[in-house]
Write a protein that holds these residues in place. Sequence first.
Motif: not given
Lengths: 126, 161
Positions: A18-19, B121, A45, A52-53, B130, B92-93, A22, A9-12, A14-16, B79, A49
């Motif tokens: 989270l976006y 949090f 993933f 963790e939360f 990661e 990012l990638d 949240f 899974l790409k980092l982008s 993962k950030v999407h 955000w 999370k």
Amino acid sequence: MKDIKNGSLKLSSKVHLLYHLFHGDKVSSMIDNLETNEIVDVQKFVWEKTVEFGLVSRGKHFDRKEITRKMTPTPIFQKQNGCTQPAYHCKGTECIEIHEECGRKKIKEHVDVMSESIWDYINKYV
Amino acid sequence: MRIGELLVVSPPGKLCEQFIASVCDVLEQKNDETCYGRMPVNDELAVHIYGVQLNGNIDAVSWDLISPKLLGYILLFDWDDADSLEKLSPTLDIFSAQFHAPLMIVGCVKNTTKIPMSPDFYEVAGIPIEKETRFSFCTATDPISARKIVATLIDILLEKV
């Protein structure tokens, strides 16, 4: 059976995730556009999370069962989907290669339950 | 004096410049796409922070030339603007695939009341994404908030030692 590798899974992505998590969005809709190995990573993933939360929010009172009990029990899920395999075969991470549609459906339900749990942890935290 | 170098990247807008100005008190240099500031830590150590604003083609930046000396990276996006995250995504990638240094990804808000969760949090160590990559929130115009991001990045660096 094809080996499902983690870490694809790409980092982008993962950030999407989270976006959307949240922002209180259900993330299952993201799954439709992903490859099989990426879906397994999404589940892993989002589960990490959620735990963790949950730990921050509930501290020593955190119990993973408070998340898993909201998911459809395996025997009921199998019955709903006409599956006659033994219950221990019914894992999204395994079945997704041989019964992709069913595996995706199961993972989508699980990540939506986890998304709701994260949103609850964030909003009910005092 | 020893000098550490960090890179801050953001989509078009003021984020990069605001963040570095908050951390460094003063922007030493700026133009349309880049900026630079210095953050003295003590008599023996200073951190130099370089900012790059992504204006269109990310291949126009020679990341491979910039990256070898850097201690870590901070990637900012707005955000409250999904498009800002979209514009940052290819970077990012690239960073994740090519560079092996701590990375902070930061959702920037106009003020702390816009952050959708308690600081418990995310504030202590960021939200792990990661290995050596964390997510957090900050207000780019607030020096305390912006410096917490740099502090978290330095903590990740110290964990490696």
